[in-house]
Design a protein around this motif. Structure first.
Motif, short mmCIF file in Angstrom:
data_model
loop_
_atom_site.label_atom_id
_atom_site.label_comp_id
_atom_site.label_asym_id
_atom_site.label_seq_id
_atom_site.Cartn_x
_atom_site.Cartn_y
_atom_site.Cartn_z
N LEU A 918 24.84 -47.69 23.37
CA LEU A 918 23.36 -48.43 23.39
C LEU A 918 23.19 -47.45 25.59
O LEU A 918 21.79 -47.22 25.65
N GLN A 919 23.91 -46.45 25.47
CA GLN A 919 23.98 -45.80 27.08
C GLN A 919 22.96 -44.33 26.07
O GLN A 919 22.75 -43.72 27.40
N PHE A 920 23.67 -44.17 25.29
CA PHE A 920 23.15 -42.84 24.91
C PHE A 920 21.50 -42.94 24.76
O PHE A 920 21.27 -41.75 25.31
N TRP A 921 20.85 -43.87 24.28
CA TRP A 921 19.63 -44.08 23.81
C TRP A 921 19.22 -44.70 24.92
O TRP A 921 18.21 -44.11 25.64
N HIS A 922 19.86 -45.28 25.65
CA HIS A 922 19.02 -45.13 27.56
C HIS A 922 18.70 -43.81 27.83
O HIS A 922 18.11 -43.36 29.04
N VAL A 923 19.37 -43.57 28.37
CA VAL A 923 19.91 -41.88 29.01
C VAL A 923 19.01 -41.20 27.90
O VAL A 923 17.78 -39.92 28.47
N LEU A 924 18.80 -40.87 26.27
CA LEU A 924 17.58 -40.48 26.20
C LEU A 924 15.94 -40.43 26.11
O LEU A 924 15.58 -39.52 26.54
N ALA A 925 16.09 -42.03 26.37
CA ALA A 925 15.37 -42.68 26.54
C ALA A 925 14.08 -42.31 28.23
O ALA A 925 13.36 -41.63 28.58
N ALA A 926 15.68 -41.55 29.18
CA ALA A 926 15.37 -41.64 30.34
C ALA A 926 14.92 -39.91 30.62
O ALA A 926 14.35 -39.66 31.43
N ARG A 927 15.54 -38.85 29.67
CA ARG A 927 15.32 -37.47 29.70
C ARG A 927 13.93 -37.71 29.79
O ARG A 927 12.91 -36.58 29.54
N LEU A 928 12.87 -38.40 28.23
CA LEU A 928 11.60 -38.10 27.55
C LEU A 928 11.14 -38.34 28.47
O LEU A 928 10.03 -37.78 28.94
N ALA A 929 11.80 -39.62 29.06
CA ALA A 929 10.20 -39.92 30.50
C ALA A 929 9.99 -39.10 31.32
O ALA A 929 9.30 -39.05 32.06
N PHE A 930 11.12 -38.25 31.72
CA PHE A 930 11.59 -37.99 33.12
C PHE A 930 10.33 -36.62 32.55
O PHE A 930 9.71 -36.37 34.02
N ILE A 931 10.96 -36.03 31.60
CA ILE A 931 10.29 -34.83 31.49
C ILE A 931 8.17 -35.26 31.43
O ILE A 931 7.37 -34.12 31.93
N ILE A 932 8.24 -36.49 30.74
CA ILE A 932 6.62 -37.28 30.53
C ILE A 932 6.01 -36.40 32.21
O ILE A 932 5.10 -36.43 32.37
N VAL A 933 7.28 -37.29 32.78
CA VAL A 933 6.62 -37.63 34.23
C VAL A 933 6.30 -36.58 35.22
O VAL A 933 5.72 -36.64 35.65
N PHE A 934 7.43 -35.70 35.05
CA PHE A 934 7.51 -34.92 35.48
C PHE A 934 6.40 -33.24 35.52
O PHE A 934 5.94 -33.12 36.62
N GLU A 935 6.31 -33.41 34.09
CA GLU A 935 5.08 -32.24 34.05
C GLU A 935 3.56 -33.05 34.55
O GLU A 935 2.75 -31.77 34.60
N HIS A 936 3.39 -34.23 33.94
CA HIS A 936 2.19 -34.66 34.50
C HIS A 936 2.23 -34.02 36.65
O HIS A 936 1.15 -34.31 36.43
N LEU A 937 2.78 -35.18 36.76
CA LEU A 937 3.19 -34.66 38.41
C LEU A 937 2.76 -33.88 38.91
O LEU A 937 2.06 -33.12 39.95
N VAL A 938 3.34 -32.94 38.38
CA VAL A 938 3.31 -30.88 38.53
C VAL A 938 1.81 -30.09 38.48
O VAL A 938 1.70 -29.87 38.98
N PHE A 939 2.04 -30.67 36.98
CA PHE A 939 0.27 -30.04 36.83
C PHE A 939 -0.87 -30.64 37.59
O PHE A 939 -1.30 -30.20 38.48
N GLY A 940 -0.35 -31.76 37.59
CA GLY A 940 -1.66 -32.38 38.70
C GLY A 940 -1.20 -31.87 39.89
O GLY A 940 -2.92 -31.93 40.20
N ILE A 941 -0.56 -31.82 41.00
CA ILE A 941 -0.66 -31.38 42.25
C ILE A 941 -1.14 -29.64 41.33
O ILE A 941 -1.40 -30.31 42.56
N LYS A 942 -0.72 -28.95 41.39
CA LYS A 942 -1.09 -27.70 40.59
C LYS A 942 -2.75 -27.76 41.17
O LYS A 942 -3.15 -26.91 41.43
N SER A 943 -2.97 -28.52 40.01
CA SER A 943 -4.77 -28.59 39.85
C SER A 943 -5.14 -28.96 41.13
O SER A 943 -6.45 -28.29 41.39
N PHE A 944 -4.27 -30.53 41.41
CA PHE A 944 -5.11 -30.62 42.93
C PHE A 944 -5.38 -29.20 44.07
O PHE A 944 -6.07 -29.01 44.66
N ILE A 945 -3.95 -28.65 44.09
CA ILE A 945 -4.29 -27.78 45.02
C ILE A 945 -5.27 -26.15 44.69
O ILE A 945 -5.60 -26.00 45.95
N ALA A 946 -5.22 -25.37 43.67
CA ALA A 946 -5.81 -25.17 43.46
C ALA A 946 -7.67 -25.38 43.19
O ALA A 946 -8.09 -24.80 43.69
#
Length: 995
Positions: A918-946
């Motif tokens: 079960l820990q493998f699936w928790h880690v996998l879900a956390a990795r996918l969630a991090f990718i989505i949150v990180f990209e949206h957060l950084v792209f939002g900051i980049k667009s706001f700064i631009a």
């Protein structure tokens, strides 16, 4: 002044003087009018030491009793005494008329001084003097009373002519050089081309080479009238009034505060990076309003000296414009110096350097001898590495296009300083916390934990604590600051590009490029030859020109795209070959005789794999360049700029994939598909796939990036400086073998020294931009895995600026001073890299590093599950949790007991052995969630700064709008003043209103 000139001309016609059109009448030194007084700095464009020679650098400023120029070879053969008497009468009349007009407005263009000297049409046999004996006698008789002063000036003229910057008369400055071989069969084309150049108003003079009897140089001078004519055609903007900034209200409100700040700054230490005004006397303010040059309104412009009104780079650009549009045969496409260079009519065409870059006297005491010497001393020397670049002087000497490149390179280097400091801080944070890291402690203290063998035959069982060093090195790059640094670099890339747009706007304003539009480019000869049968009217010029049908263009584009994909597949094949090498070498190094290599066989495998990969990369780069040339020529681009953009995009795609494909493999594929003990995946059912080290795969990624980045930068620096140095040394060696160097070393003229230098790259600045853009990719795309990349890039760029400066000033011929308003297609590529960097860093943090597994363990499985995350103690037991158990008896190698391996699988004694937990699936879900949150957060900051950062500073917008208004007002007032003066001069009644 106009009606006086007309009376003089009518008097000549009445007297019947049979003079040539090349005769010149000199005027008094011009008195600057009220409008021209504020912009006297325009005439101060020479260094301090050059002012010592102003008497012979300014041939138009002569005494009232100036002699006529020598008559042309076609002058009638009248007696010398009669002609000289008429000349004396003419001279007396001209002096009287000039005295009468001395108190009135002097028109610097509409005078009788046409400044046209006799064209020296030298044959290839050395007959250079085209003057008749009569003209020489007239010259001697007219100047008999001034023998001593003329002797001094002639000596100075000879000195200037011998320096290689002027014609033989020491007056006409060389604006361009053409080189051809006497043995070339294209004599007729060359003769027609030069004849047409003379018809356009250029002056030519031939000179044989000193070191090679087959080489002939053609020196080109553009006289004043031709400069004015083509400056008007090309809409070149010239200064006419000092700028007046509308900032009085600010100075009133902030006056006392600004004065106090200035006084405080005067007490502070001076910024050591700034260049002194004394060190650069040529950078005096020339902040004047400009307008497109017009001969009809020449009285509006500030012309203090005709020789310095048009800068040397502007003169060369005008001559190059004429060379590009002069015909050499009958036909629509039979024109231009580029075609003559391609068919072998000429060997080279280039503007000359302004003398030597070195001097026997120190610059501090004797000043700079020329702009090239000044650039070398204050820019290209290694001792100036910490100084700001003199961008205005670079632009003045090399043109705006090269000036923008160095401005962008300097801006990029300056912006790397905060990125390098933050990256160094993240690295030092990992260094200081390396021993206190809970993960490193557990690995180094695991004396009883046995790891499963990592290869099939020759690997032995190892204890986990044997990878202690790898764990500590991994912590240097994979620590708590990694995520912060990745977000920081994504924002940094946006800030860098947005503030570069503002910096570019300021530079285009300061360099007067705001209203400049690129000229309509001429068609490429290959395009005209291919599609000469199909024509279409150009919507801009309104003239018929060859046209490429859409089906033909689409088919060629598809073939080119197929070629690109084929080359990319070749890159992937090379990467696959390196992977196979790593699999084979892994077994060999594990059973090596040397103990050190046998113990650290993984490091040896990675290190040799990186070196082999680098050699493959550099070998394939040569192939890629040739293929990119073929594919771009196959597309048949319409113009040179389209060809350059297409070629640049292909080269970037090839080299980007070539450099980063192996890094992508290590970051995202290494160890992901290796399988598990007892059920490993094998390549071709023979070689077991490589898996990550017990401390992770990040150390392999760091090693790959560091080696490739350092070796490539060293190779590029050698090719940029070392290779031209070797080529120039070899050319000097060949001259020395011929026994000609020692004899002619001192007397070698400047044009021949330039001819012996290396020409600039065929595709201009593409190689320079490509190198820096690829480095920008290294700095941003995988920066989460290698935080020292910005520091390495900063150190390299500090060297790169001086390398490029030294190369441009000393090793290359002077390039044609071209104009540009931006860095072209490279800005779009940089933006694309910035977007890709966000995605790759998100995947590196989520997949390659152990940040997410540690985060999940601390919050879900560690001792701080219900208490929240509290520093390192919450990771206690993480290493044991990340290792699965395997029964060694299942290997069939004679081992018994259990071993551990990196994965989240059930133990062999469970109901579902070796299945994912079960820990493998928790880690996998956390990795996918991090990718989505990180990209949206950084792209939002980049667009706001631009969005927050405007492309142009507000004060610059206000200044541009106000200047546009003031220019219209001043042009109106200047025209009104001129017309009123004309009325007063002609004796008409003076009116205050507009006539």
């Amino acid at each position: 002044m106009v009606h006086h000139s007309g009376s003089i001309q009518s008097f000549r016609q009445q007297k019947g003087m049979n003079t040539s059109k090349s005769e010149t009448v000199k005027e008094h030194p011009l008195k600057p009018s009220r409008r021209s007084m504020p912009c006297l700095a325009q005439s101060q464009t020479h260094p301090q030491s050059l002012s010592k020679h102003s008497s012979f650098l300014q041939p138009n400023r002569v005494q009232p009793q100036s002699r006529p120029q020598p008559l042309s070879a076609g002058t009638s053969t009248a007696t010398v005494d009669v002609v000289s008497e008429r000349a004396k009468v003419m001279e007396t009349l001209e002096n009287n008329l000039l005295k009468l007009s001395n108190t009135e407005y002097s028109d610097p263009f509409l005078d009788t001084g046409k400044d046209k000297d006799t064209y020296t049409d030298d044959s290839e046999h050395g007959n250079y003097d085209a003057r008749t004996d009569q003209s020489l006698l007239i010259q001697n008789k007219l100047t008999r009373q001034k023998t001593e002063p003329r002797t001094k000036s002639s000596l100075k003229a000879d000195a200037m002519a011998s320096s290689g910057l002027f014609f033989k008369d020491g007056k006409k400055r060389i604006d361009y050089i053409l080189v051809y071989k006497k043995s070339s069969p294209q004599v007729e084309k060359r003769s027609t081309f030069e004849k047409n150049l003379r018809a356009e108003g250029l002056m030519l003079e031939r000179e044989p080479a000193v070191t090679n009897s087959d080489i002939m140089f053609v020196k080109i001078h553009c006289p004043w009238e031709t400069l004015c004519k083509y400056a008007e055609r090309m809409n070149i903007r010239m200064p006419f009034r000092k700028k007046c900034y509308y900032t009085d209200w600010r100075s009133k409100t902030m006056g006392s505060l600004q004065r106090n700040m200035r006084e405080l700054k005067s007490w502070l230490p001076r910024n050591p990076m700034k260049l002194d005004k004394e060190a650069l006397p040529d950078l005096e303010e020339t902040d004047c309003y400009t307008a497109p040059f017009s001969r009809a309104r020449i009285h509006h412009f500030t012309i203090n000296n005709k020789d310095s009104f048009f800068s040397n780079s502007t003169r060369s650009r005008i001559v190059h414009h004429m060379l590009q549009r002069t015909k050499y045969e009958d036909g629509k496409s039979k024109m231009g110096i580029n075609r003559l260079l391609n068919n072998g009519t000429y060997e080279a065409a280039f503007p000359p350097h302004e003398g030597s870059h070195k001097s026997r006297h120190p610059i501090k005491t004797h000043g700079a001898q020329n702009h090239r010497h000044l650039l070398y001393e204050r820019w290209a020397r290694w001792g100036m590495w910490y100084k700001y670049q003199p961008l205005d002087l670079i632009r003045r000497y090399f043109g705006e296009k090269i000036g923008l490149y160095f401005a962008w390179l300097g801006w990029y280097t300056g912006m790397l300083i905060p990125a390098a400091l933050v990256g160094l801080f993240v690295f030092l944070y990992g260094l200081f916390t390396m021993d206190s890291s809970q993960v490193s402690k557990e690995i180094c203290e695991a004396n009883e934990t046995i790891m499963c063998p990592m290869c099939e035959r020759n690997c032995t069982l190892q204890k986990l604590n044997e990878s202690c060093i790898y764990a500590k090195v991994t912590h240097l790059f994979d620590n708590g600051g990694t995520v912060f640094f990745a977000i920081f670099m994504a924002i940094w890339a946006t800030v860098f590009l947005e503030f570069w747009k503002r910096r570019r706007a300021v530079l285009t304003y300061d360099w007067d490029l705001i209203d400049w539009e690129d000229e309509e480019e001429e068609l490429r000869p290959q395009f005209e030859a291919k599609y000469s049968q199909v024509e279409r009217v150009n919507p801009i010029t309104g003239k018929p020109e060859p046209f490429q049908p859409f089906p033909d263009k689409l088919s060629r584009l598809m073939v080119s795209v197929s070629g690109i994909f084929f080359m990319i597949s070749l890159v992937l094949t090379a990467v696959f070959a390196v992977v196979v090498y790593r699999l084979v070498a892994m077994e060999q190094f594990a059973s090596f005789k040397w103990y050190f290599i046998k113990k650290y066989w993984q490091f040896a495998t990675s290190g040799t794999g990186v070196c082999i990969n680098f050699m493959i990369i550099m070998s394939l780069n040569v192939v890629y360049e040739k293929v990119a040339y073929l594919l771009t020529d196959l597309e048949h681009p319409r113009t040179e700029s389209e060809w350059e953009n297409s070629f640049a995009l292909k080269m970037f795609l090839f080299q980007f994939v070539n450099l980063n494909s192996s890094i992508f493999y290590i970051a995202f594929f290494l160890g992901r598909f290796a399988g598990r003990p007892g059920k490993y995946n094998k390549l071709f059912n023979r070689w077991r796939l490589e898996e990550c080290h017990p401390s992770g795969c990040l150390i392999d990624l760091c090693l790959q990036m560091g080696v490739i980045m350092v070796l490539k930068q060293m190779w590029n620096n050698f090719m940029e400086l070392g290779y031209p140095l070797l080529q120039n040394w070899w050319s000097r060696r060949k001259m020395k073998r011929g026994g000609q160097l020692m004899e002619h070393k001192v007397s070698l003229p400047q044009w021949e020294k330039d001819w012996n230098l290396q020409p600039m790259n065929l595709h201009g600045l593409m190689d320079e931009y490509l190198e820096m853009v690829l480095q920008f990719g290294f700095t941003t795309i995988f920066v989460a895995a290698f935080p020292l990349a910005p520091l390495l890039a900063l150190l390299n760029n500090i060297i790169e600026i001086r390398l490029d400066a030294y190369k441009f000033v000393t090793q290359w011929r002077r390039p044609m001073p071209a104009r540009a308003t931006d860095i072209g297609i490279w800005y779009g590529i940089l933006e694309g890299i910035g977007v890709l960097a966000v995605i790759t860093n998100a995947f590196v943090i989520a997949i390659t590093s152990d940040y997410i597994p540690r985060f999940v363990y601390a919050y879900k499985y560690g001792p701080c599950t219900d208490q929240g995350y509290r520093q390192e103690k919450c990771l206690k037991g993480y290493v044991n949790s990340s290792l699965s158990v395997f029964d060694l008896s299942e290997l069939g190698m004679g081992y018994s007991g259990y071993c551990r391996y990196r994965d989240y699988r059930a133990p062999p004694w469970s109901s579902t052995p070796y299945e994912f937990t079960l820990q493998f699936w928790h880690v996998l879900a956390a990795r996918l969630a991090f990718i989505i949150v990180f990209e949206h957060l950084v792209f939002g900051i980049k667009s706001f700064i631009a969005y927050l950062i405007p492309d142009m500073p507000k004060d610059l917008c206000d200044r541009m709008r106000r200047e546009k208004y003031l220019v219209q007002e001043m042009m109106y007032e200047a025209e009104l003043e001129h017309l009123q003066r004309e009325r007063k001069k002609n004796g008409k009644q003076y009116h205050h209103e507009w006539p």
